[in-house]
Design a protein around this motif. Structure first.
Motif, PDB file in Angstrom:
ATOM      1  N   SER A  14       0.906  -1.125   0.026  1.00 23.00           N
ATOM      2  CA  SER A  14      -0.050   0.015   0.021  1.00 23.00           C
ATOM      3  C   SER A  14       0.681   1.255  -0.138  1.00 23.00           C
ATOM      4  CB  SER A  14      -1.037  -0.111   1.296  1.00 23.00           C
ATOM      5  OG  SER A  14      -0.048  -0.007   2.452  1.00 23.00           O
ATOM      6  N   ILE A  15       0.379   2.271  -0.469  1.00 22.50           N
ATOM      7  CA  ILE A  15       0.942   3.628  -0.610  1.00 22.50           C
ATOM      8  C   ILE A  15       0.300   4.639   0.125  1.00 22.50           C
ATOM      9  CG2 ILE A  15       1.839   5.728  -2.157  1.00 22.50           C
ATOM     10  CD1 ILE A  15       2.030   3.763  -4.354  1.00 22.50           C
ATOM     11  N   SER A  16       1.146   4.935   1.141  1.00 19.02           N
ATOM     12  CA  SER A  16       0.741   6.208   1.931  1.00 19.02           C
ATOM     13  C   SER A  16       1.011   7.437   1.750  1.00 19.02           C
ATOM     14  CB  SER A  16       0.616   5.637   3.414  1.00 19.02           C
ATOM     15  OG  SER A  16       0.303   6.723   4.319  1.00 19.02           O
ATOM     16  N   VAL A  17       0.125   8.318   1.016  1.00 14.42           N
ATOM     17  CA  VAL A  17       0.567   9.560   0.684  1.00 14.42           C
ATOM     18  C   VAL A  17      -0.092  10.658   1.613  1.00 14.42           C
ATOM     19  CG1 VAL A  17       0.847  11.271  -1.091  1.00 14.42           C
ATOM     20  CG2 VAL A  17       0.901   8.708  -1.475  1.00 14.42           C
ATOM     21  N   SER A  18       0.668  11.447   2.326  1.00 13.54           N
ATOM     22  CA  SER A  18       0.056  12.545   2.818  1.00 13.54           C
ATOM     23  C   SER A  18       0.423  13.870   2.820  1.00 13.54           C
ATOM     24  CB  SER A  18       0.384  12.136   4.532  1.00 13.54           C
ATOM     25  OG  SER A  18       1.806  12.436   4.816  1.00 13.54           O
ATOM     26  N   THR A  27      -4.832  12.506   3.944  1.00 12.75           N
ATOM     27  CA  THR A  27      -4.355  11.157   3.352  1.00 12.75           C
ATOM     28  C   THR A  27      -5.336  10.881   2.133  1.00 12.75           C
ATOM     29  OG1 THR A  27      -3.870  10.454   5.419  1.00 12.75           O
ATOM     30  CG2 THR A  27      -3.983   8.862   3.798  1.00 12.75           C
ATOM     31  N   VAL A  28      -4.319  10.587   1.007  1.00 12.73           N
ATOM     32  CA  VAL A  28      -5.224  10.029  -0.375  1.00 12.73           C
ATOM     33  C   VAL A  28      -5.632   8.423  -0.070  1.00 12.73           C
ATOM     34  CG1 VAL A  28      -4.928   9.893  -2.538  1.00 12.73           C
ATOM     35  CG2 VAL A  28      -3.821  11.821  -1.155  1.00 12.73           C
ATOM     36  N   PRO A  29      -6.932   8.327   0.020  1.00 12.66           N
ATOM     37  CA  PRO A  29      -7.194   6.876   0.319  1.00 12.66           C
ATOM     38  C   PRO A  29      -6.637   5.862  -0.808  1.00 12.66           C
ATOM     39  CG  PRO A  29      -9.054   8.144   0.070  1.00 12.66           C
ATOM     40  CD  PRO A  29      -7.869   9.192  -0.014  1.00 12.66           C
ATOM     41  N   LEU A  30      -6.571   4.821  -0.618  1.00 12.61           N
ATOM     42  CA  LEU A  30      -6.195   3.787  -1.574  1.00 12.61           C
ATOM     43  C   LEU A  30      -7.166   3.166  -2.425  1.00 12.61           C
ATOM     44  CD1 LEU A  30      -3.786   2.012  -2.691  1.00 12.61           C
ATOM     45  CD2 LEU A  30      -4.636   0.212  -1.108  1.00 12.61           C
ATOM     46  N   ASP A  31      -8.273   3.313  -1.843  1.00 12.15           N
ATOM     47  CA  ASP A  31      -9.595   2.983  -2.793  1.00 12.15           C
ATOM     48  C   ASP A  31      -9.649   4.029  -3.796  1.00 12.15           C
ATOM     49  OD1 ASP A  31      -9.932   0.936  -0.874  1.00 12.15           O
ATOM     50  OD2 ASP A  31     -11.550   1.836   0.044  1.00 12.15           O
ATOM     51  N   SER A  32      -9.675   5.207  -3.605  1.00 14.47           N
ATOM     52  CA  SER A  32      -9.668   6.282  -4.673  1.00 14.47           C
ATOM     53  C   SER A  32      -8.792   6.265  -5.818  1.00 14.47           C
ATOM     54  CB  SER A  32      -9.735   7.740  -3.958  1.00 14.47           C
ATOM     55  OG  SER A  32      -8.401   7.879  -3.506  1.00 14.47           O
ATOM     56  N   ILE A  33      -7.587   5.724  -5.290  1.00 10.66           N
ATOM     57  CA  ILE A  33      -6.568   5.612  -6.489  1.00 10.66           C
ATOM     58  C   ILE A  33      -6.909   4.396  -7.096  1.00 10.66           C
ATOM     59  CG2 ILE A  33      -4.098   5.243  -6.824  1.00 10.66           C
ATOM     60  CD1 ILE A  33      -3.568   6.442  -4.411  1.00 10.66           C
ATOM     61  N   PHE A  66      -0.542  13.233  -6.964  1.00 15.24           N
ATOM     62  CA  PHE A  66      -0.206  11.854  -7.780  1.00 15.24           C
ATOM     63  C   PHE A  66      -1.117  11.432  -8.870  1.00 15.24           C
ATOM     64  CE2 PHE A  66      -0.116   7.172  -7.970  1.00 15.24           C
ATOM     65  CZ  PHE A  66       1.068   6.724  -7.526  1.00 15.24           C
ATOM     66  N   SER A  67      -0.327  11.235  -9.863  1.00 12.62           N
ATOM     67  CA  SER A  67      -1.047  11.038 -11.004  1.00 12.62           C
ATOM     68  C   SER A  67      -0.872   9.437 -11.605  1.00 12.62           C
ATOM     69  CB  SER A  67      -0.321  11.530 -12.441  1.00 12.62           C
ATOM     70  OG  SER A  67      -0.884  11.300 -13.708  1.00 12.62           O
ATOM     71  N   VAL A  68      -1.881   8.798 -11.293  1.00 11.07           N
ATOM     72  CA  VAL A  68      -2.138   7.297 -11.460  1.00 11.07           C
ATOM     73  C   VAL A  68      -1.858   7.185 -12.990  1.00 11.07           C
ATOM     74  CG1 VAL A  68      -3.579   5.407 -10.902  1.00 11.07           C
ATOM     75  CG2 VAL A  68      -3.719   7.285  -9.306  1.00 11.07           C
ATOM     76  N   LYS A  69      -2.489   7.758 -13.810  1.00 14.62           N
ATOM     77  CA  LYS A  69      -2.387   7.482 -15.232  1.00 14.62           C
ATOM     78  C   LYS A  69      -0.570   7.600 -15.641  1.00 14.62           C
ATOM     79  CE  LYS A  69      -4.135   8.819 -19.950  1.00 14.62           C
ATOM     80  NZ  LYS A  69      -4.878   9.950 -20.450  1.00 14.62           N
ATOM     81  N   GLU A  70      -0.176   8.557 -15.332  1.00 17.15           N
ATOM     82  CA  GLU A  70       1.093   8.943 -15.634  1.00 17.15           C
ATOM     83  C   GLU A  70       2.165   8.267 -14.666  1.00 17.15           C
ATOM     84  OE1 GLU A  70       1.784  13.005 -15.995  1.00 17.15           O
ATOM     85  OE2 GLU A  70       0.530  13.202 -17.721  1.00 17.15           O
ATOM     86  N   ASP A  96       9.098   9.927 -10.976  1.00 12.40           N
ATOM     87  CA  ASP A  96       8.525   9.046 -12.219  1.00 12.40           C
ATOM     88  C   ASP A  96       8.585   7.508 -11.784  1.00 12.40           C
ATOM     89  OD1 ASP A  96       7.874   7.745 -14.502  1.00 12.40           O
ATOM     90  OD2 ASP A  96       8.721   9.409 -15.874  1.00 12.40           O
ATOM     91  N   PHE A  97       7.613   7.099 -11.486  1.00 13.54           N
ATOM     92  CA  PHE A  97       7.679   5.401 -11.150  1.00 13.54           C
ATOM     93  C   PHE A  97       7.895   4.729 -12.346  1.00 13.54           C
ATOM     94  CE2 PHE A  97       5.384   7.270  -7.404  1.00 13.54           C
ATOM     95  CZ  PHE A  97       6.214   6.733  -6.484  1.00 13.54           C
ATOM     96  N   ASN A  98       7.872   5.306 -13.502  1.00 13.21           N
ATOM     97  CA  ASN A  98       7.865   4.247 -14.631  1.00 13.21           C
ATOM     98  C   ASN A  98       9.381   4.050 -14.899  1.00 13.21           C
ATOM     99  OD1 ASN A  98       5.016   4.285 -16.238  1.00 13.21           O
ATOM    100  ND2 ASN A  98       5.234   6.426 -15.937  1.00 13.21           N
ATOM    101  N   THR A  99      10.171   5.077 -14.806  1.00  8.64           N
ATOM    102  CA  THR A  99      11.805   5.141 -14.874  1.00  8.64           C
ATOM    103  C   THR A  99      12.431   5.040 -13.603  1.00  8.64           C
ATOM    104  OG1 THR A  99      11.849   7.446 -14.872  1.00  8.64           O
ATOM    105  CG2 THR A  99      11.602   6.188 -16.963  1.00  8.64           C
ATOM    106  N   ASN A 100      11.672   5.309 -12.216  1.00  5.33           N
ATOM    107  CA  ASN A 100      12.293   5.218 -11.038  1.00  5.33           C
ATOM    108  C   ASN A 100      13.297   6.393 -10.941  1.00  5.33           C
ATOM    109  OD1 ASN A 100      11.135   2.692 -10.332  1.00  5.33           O
ATOM    110  ND2 ASN A 100      12.816   1.732 -11.432  1.00  5.33           N
ATOM    111  N   ASP A 101      13.132   7.272 -11.877  1.00  9.13           N
ATOM    112  CA  ASP A 101      13.801   8.844 -11.558  1.00  9.13           C
ATOM    113  C   ASP A 101      13.155   9.606 -10.625  1.00  9.13           C
ATOM    114  OD1 ASP A 101      15.587   7.983 -13.418  1.00  9.13           O
ATOM    115  OD2 ASP A 101      14.556   8.775 -15.105  1.00  9.13           O
ATOM    116  N   LEU A 102      14.101  10.395  -9.782  1.00  5.30           N
ATOM    117  CA  LEU A 102      13.651  11.563  -8.884  1.00  5.30           C
ATOM    118  C   LEU A 102      14.603  12.827  -9.380  1.00  5.30           C
ATOM    119  CD1 LEU A 102      13.542  10.999  -5.123  1.00  5.30           C
ATOM    120  CD2 LEU A 102      15.035  12.529  -6.252  1.00  5.30           C
ATOM    121  N   GLU A 103      13.662  13.647  -9.064  1.00 10.80           N
ATOM    122  CA  GLU A 103      14.532  14.930  -9.547  1.00 10.80           C
ATOM    123  C   GLU A 103      14.095  16.039  -8.402  1.00 10.80           C
ATOM    124  OE1 GLU A 103      14.623  18.791 -13.018  1.00 10.80           O
ATOM    125  OE2 GLU A 103      13.579  16.610 -13.142  1.00 10.80           O
TER     126      GLU A 103
END
Length: 852
Positions: A14-18, A27-33, A66-70, A96-103
Motif C-alpha cells: 500500500s502507498i500512504s501519501v499524506s 491522506t489520499v485513500p487507496l480506494d480512490s486511487i 499523484f497522477s495514477v495515469k502517468e 517518475d515511477f515508470n523510470t524510477n527517476d527522482l528530481e
C-alpha cells in the motif's frame, strides 16, 4: 487489473501519501486511487516486475499530487521522501515511477536585500552519507544520480563540487571538487582539483590538486593524490621526515610503507638515509587474535657513519635491534609468554630520542611456558632468561629453568570431616613441595662459566588456633643436587710462583639441610565512640606476632659439607666447596632467633547522613605503623637486630605520605664502625638512627570541561583487534602524549628525603623534588612542564617543557629539553586529521635533530 497497476508503483504494498496543509493532515485513500486505476487499460509493455520493493513515504507542507495515469508524483514545499535507507528533503520533488527517476531542486525566494536566493535546497541522505546541492537527480533502481553545486559531509571530513555524478552505489565523479577535513563554515584548509573520484568509505582520488590555507593556494600542485576515508587502519605510504645533523649530514628518515593485512595483523617497514653515507632499516609486525594470542616482532639494522672519512673523529659502526613478544593462552590451564630483546649497545643512542631507551644499559629477555594440573593441585613451569649488561660487559643466561610445584595438601585429613572445628590437630597438618632444575651460563670478558643443579624444597606446617592465638609450626627440608664443586689447590703462576686457585671438580654431590620455625599471632581491637563532627567511631587494630627460627651450622665437621686445604704457612683452612653453585651452599652459621613485630592500623568510621536515605557510612584508613626487631641467641656478636619502623598514610585522594627508618642498639668506635657493645651500656641512650626516608606525593587535576568529551555520543566502538594496533603500529619517533584540552589543569608533585647514618661520622643525604604541571592558558593553549630539583646539589634534573596549541584543523607542538647531555628542541605545526598528519612544518635541534 488494479493489482497490476499498484504492483508497478509499490509491488503489491500500500502507498500512504499524506499532505499537510496548515494544520490539516490529508491522506489520499487507496480506494480512490484504485477506482481511477480500474478504468485504465494496461498495455502489454507495462506487464513487468517493478523494482520498488518497499513502502515509499511522502510528505509536504504545501501540496502533493499523484497522477495514477502517468505514474508520477509531485511534492511542493518542504517535501520529504523516504525509501529504505534513502531520505530526501527538498522544496520541490518529482518522482517518475515508470523510470524510477527522482528530481529535486530548491525554491527561489525574492528578498529585498539579496534579490533572489535558493531556499529548501535538496538534501539526500543515503546510509551514513549526506549530500547537499542546488539540484539532485537520482534513480532508485540504479542508485545513480547527479548533483549540482554539491557538497558531502562525512565523519570528520567533507567534499563537494560544481557537479557530482554517482556512477554506482559506492563511486562518484566530482567536477571542480574540494576536499577538506575542517568542519568550519569556511574551511581553513582544503584541497581543490578539477577532477576527483570518490570511492565511498575507501578513498578520495584527486588529479592535479592544489592545497589552500586560509584561502591562499600553495603554489606547488599535487599531480596525483589519494586521501583515505576508510575508518580504522589502512595501508599506505609513510612519508619521510627531513633533518640535518652536524656529524651525519642531511637525512631522510622514516620513509616506508604501512600494510594493514587484515583485522589481526599489520606490518610497517621504514628506512633512513644520511648524506654522509649512513642508512638504516626497520620493521614492525604486530598481530592479535582475541582470547587467543597476541604479540609483535620489531627489528632494526643501521650503518652509522659520523663525519668525513678524512676527519680524525670519523667513525663507522653497524648497530642492530631485535625484539619479539608473544603472549598466548593455549588452553585454560596452559600459557606461553615470550619477551625477547637483543641489540647492540649503541642502537638506541643512535636511533632513538627517548630518554629511557638512551640510558638503558640492561637488556633482558624472558620466555615462560606454564601448565596447571588442576586435578593434582600442581603446576609446571619451563622458562628461559637472558640479561646483558653493557656497562659491565657481562651476559647472564638461564637455559633452561624447569620447576614443579605441588600446592598445599593435607595428607592426614579425613574425607568425612566437613568443618575445621571438627578436625583433629593432625588433620590440619599441610605439606607442599617445590622442585627446580636450573642451568646458568655466565659470560664475562669472553670467559664462559656454566653451573647447573636441582633443588628440592619440602615443607610441613599447621595452623591450629589456641584461644585467641594463631599458632603456626613449620618444618622445612631442603636438598640440592650438584654435578660440580671446587677444590682449593696451588697452580704454577706466569712468573713461576705457585698461587692458590679454586679448581672445578666434576662429581655428583647432595646437600641436605633443614630448619624449624614456630610463630604465634593475634589481633587486638580498641574502639572509641564519638558520634560527633560526622564521625561515628575510631578503631585501633594491633597485630602482634612472635616467631622462633632454628637452623644448625652446617659448616661444622659433623655434617661433612665443608672441606679444608693447607695454606702457605702450613695452617689448615676450612672452605666451602659449593660457594659457586647456583642454589648457594649450606648455612654456615647456626640460627636460633626470636623475631618480634607489631602492626598498627588506625581507622575512622563516618556517620550516615540523616537527611539522605541512600548515604552509607565510610571507613577511612588514617595510619599504618609497623615495627619489627629480632634476637639471635646463637650469633657470636650483634645478637640484636635493628629496630625497623615503617609508616604510611593517605589524606583523602590528595596526598600520600610514607616513610621508613631503622635504629641500631649498638655503639660505634672512633672510625664509625659498629662494635659489639650496647649503647645503653655506654650511657649513650637506647637506640641510634641509622637510616631514614620520607616520601610525599600528590596528583590532582581540575574538573573535566563540559562539551570536551573525547568520544562523541553515538560513535561506533572499535573492535579489540583494531585497538591492539593503535599504539603498536607505525608511529613517529617524536610521538608525544596527546594533549588533553578538556582538563584545565593537572599537577603531580613528589618529594623524597633520605638519610643514611650507618657510619655516624658520615651522613649521606638525598633531598629531591619532582614536579609535573599541566595548565590550559586559554581554551586552545596548553603548557606542560616537568622536571626535578636536587635540593642538596642545587641542580635541576631532566627538565622538559611542552607547549600545544589547538588550531582547529591544525595543531602546534613545541618540545624543549633545555639542560643535560640530551638537550634539544622540536617545533612542529601539522594537520590534525589522522590521514593528513604528515602535512606539517618541523624545526628541530640537538637531541631531536638527525638522530636517525
Amino acid at each position: 487489473m488494479i493489482k497490476k497497476i499498484l504492483h508497478i508503483t509499490i509491488l503489491l504494498l500500500s502507498i500512504s501519501v499524506s499532505a499537510q496543509v496548515d494544520s490539516l493532515n490529508i491522506t489520499v485513500p487507496l480506494d480512490s486511487i484504485s477506482a481511477v486505476a480500474d478504468s485504465l487499460a494496461l498495455s502489454d509493455s507495462l506487464k513487468k516486475k517493478d523494482d520498488i520493493d518497499a513502502v515509499v513515504f511522502a510528505s509536504s507542507s504545501d501540496s502533493l499530487q499523484f497522477s495514477v495515469k502517468e505514474k508520477k508524483m509531485y511534492i511542493y514545499g518542504e517535501g520529504n521522501i523516504k525509501y529504505k535507507d534513502t531520505d530526501l528533503s527538498s522544496g520541490e520533488i518529482k518522482i517518475d515511477f515508470n523510470t524510477n527517476d527522482l528530481e529535486a531542486k530548491g525554491l527561489t525566494e525574492i528578498t529585498d536585500s539579496a534579490g533572489k536566493q535558493l531556499i529548501q535546497t535538496p538534501k539526500l541522505s543515503e546510509a551514513s552519507e549526506l549530500y547537499e546541492g542546488s539540484e539532485i537527480k537520482y534513480n532508485f533502481k540504479t542508485r545513480r544520480g547527479f548533483i549540482s553545486l554539491a557538497k558531502n559531509k562525512g565523519e570528520g571530513k567533507s567534499y563537494g563540487g560544481t557537479k557530482v555524478k554517482k556512477v554506482d552505489a559506492d563511486s562518484y565523479f566530482v567536477e571542480d571538487g574540494i576536499y577538506t577535513t575542517c568542519d568550519a563554515e569556511n574551511p581553513h584548509t582544503h584541497f581543490a582539483a578539477k577532477r576527483m573520484k570518490v570511492i565511498n568509505k575507501e578513498q578520495i582520488i584527486v588529479q592535479w590538486g592544489i592545497m589552500y590555507i586560509a584561502g591562499v593556494p600553495i603554489p606547488i600542485p599535487i599531480p596525483f593524490g589519494v586521501f583515505p576515508t576508510k575508518k580504522g587502519r589502512h595501508s599506505g605510504i609513510i612519508p619521510p621526515g627531513y633533518s640535518v645533523s652536524g656529524t651525519r649530514g642531511q637525512s631522510f628518515s622514516n620513509f616506508g610503507y604501512y600494510w594493514a593485512m587484515n583485522d589481526y595483523m599489520d606490518l610497517a617497514l621504514n628506512a633512513d638515509y644520511y648524506t654522509q653515507g649512513g642508512w638504516g632499516f626497520r620493521s614492525n609486525f604486530n598481530y592479535k587474535k582475541r582470547y587467543s594470542f597476541s604479540g609483535y616482532f620489531r627489528g632494526g639494522y643501521s650503518k652509522d657513519i659520523a663525519n668525513e672519512e678524512q676527519d680524525d673523529d670519523y667513525s663507522e659502526r653497524t648497530n642492530w635491534n631485535f625484539q619479539l613478544r608473544h603472549n598466548q593462552t593455549i588452553d585454560p590451564t596452559s600459557r606461553l609468554d615470550v619477551d625477547l630483546q637483543y641489540r647492540t649497545s649503541d642502537y638506541f643512542r643512535k636511533n632513538s630520542a627517548n630518554y629511557n631507551d638512551i640510558l638503558d644499559q640492561l637488556v633482558t629477555s624472558n620466555a615462560t611456558y606454564s601448565k596447571r594440573f588442576e586435578d593434582l593441585g600442581a603446576s609446571l613451569t619451563l622458562s628461559y632468561r637472558r640479561s646483558e649488561d653493557f656497562g659491565r660487559e657481562t651476559v647472564s643466561e638461564t637455559l633452561p629453568s624447569l620447576s614443579f610445584n605441588k600446592s598445599q595438601f593435607y595428607p592426614f585429613k579425613s574425607k568425612s570431616t566437613t568443618s575445621r572445628a571438627d578436625q583433629k590437630w593432625y588433620e590440619q597438618i599441610g605439606m607442599n613441595y617445590n622442585g627446580k632444575f636450573q642451568n646458568n651460563r655466565n659470560k664475562k670478558d669472553g670467559d664462559l662459566k656454566i653451573r647447573g643443579g636441582i633443588n628440592h624444597d619440602l615443607s610441613m606446617n599447621a595452623s591450629p588456633k589456641l584461644g585467641y592465638f594463631n599458632i603456626s609450626p613449620s618444618v622445612s627440608y631442603n636438598e640440592k643436587w650438584y654435578n660440580k664443586k671446587v677444590k682449593m689447590d696451588y697452580i704454577e703462576g706466569s712468573e713461576g710462583q705457585d698461587s692458590l686457585a679454586a679448581i672445578d671438580v666434576h662429581e655428583l654431590n647432595f646437600l641436605r639441610t633443614f630448619r624449624f620455625s614456630l610463630a604465634a599471632s593475634t589481633k587486638l581491637y580498641g574502639m572509641m565512640q564519638t558520634d560527633a563532627l560526622g564521625i561515628e567511631a575510631f578503631r585501633h587494630t594491633i597485630t602482634p606476632s612472635i616467631s622462633y627460627n632454628y637452623s644448625p651450622d652446617f659448616s661444622k665437621d659433623e655434617w661433612g659439607y665443608y672441606e679444608t686445604y693447607i695454606d702457605s704457612t702450613g695452617q689448615e683452612v676450612s672452605f666451602d666447596p659449593y660457594q659457586k653453585e647456583i642454589f648457594s651452599s649450606v648455612p654456615s652459621n647456626e640460627q636460633q632467633s626470636v623475631n618480634f613485630s607489631v602492626g598498627n592500623v588506625f581507622e575512622m568510621k563516618t556517620l550516615k547522613d540523616p537527611t539522605d536515605t541512600t548515604s552509607q557510612a565510610q571507613k577511612i584508613e588514617l595510619l599504618k605503623l609497623n615495627l619489627s626487631t629480632g634476637y639471635n641467641f646463637a650469633a657470636k656478636e650483634f645478637k640484636q637486630s635493628d629496630l625497623a619502623l615503617n609508616f604510611s598514610t593517605k589524606i583523602g585522594e590528595l596526598l600520600n605520605i610514607s616513610g621508613n627508618s631503622s635504629y641500631s642498639f649498638y655503639d660505634y668506635d672512633s672510625t664509625g664502625r659498629k662494635v659489639n657493645e650496647y649503647l645503653k651500656d655506654a650511657n649513650k641512650g637506647l637506640l641510634r638512627n641509622t637510616n631514614f626516608s620520607f616520601n610525599l606525593s600528590t596528583s590532582i587535576s581540575g574538573e573535566k570541561l563540559k562539551g570536551k568529551d573525547d568520544k562523541k555520543e553515538g560513535s561506533e566502538e572499535e573492535s579489540d583487534e583494531f585497538n591492539t594496533f593503535k599504539k603498536t603500529q607505525y608511529e613517529s619517533i617524536y610521538k608525544e602524549e596527546e594533549p588533553d584540552f578538556s582538563i584545565p589543569w593537572d599537577l603531580s608533585l613528589s618529594y623524597r628525603y633520605s638519610m643514611n647514618k650507618s657510619n655516624p661520622l658520615q651522613h649521606n643525604k638525598g633531598n629531591a623534588l619532582r614536579l609535573t604541571l599541566g595548565l590550559n592558558l586559554t581554551e586552545n593553549w596548553k603548557i606542560r612542564m616537568s622536571g626535578g630539583y636536587d635540593i642538596k646539589r642545587k641542580d635541576v634534573t631532566a627538565p622538559n617543557i611542552t607547549i600545544n596549541r589547538d588550531l582547529h584543523c591544525w595543531e602546534l607542538s613545541f618540545n624543549w629539553k633545555p639542560l643535560g647531555t640530551y638537550r634539544g628542541f622540536r617545533f612542529e605545526i601539522r594537520m590534525k586529521a589522522p590521514e593528513l598528519r604528515d602535512v606539517k612544518v618541523t624545526k628541530s635541534g640537538g637531541l631531536y635533530s638527525g638522530i636517525r
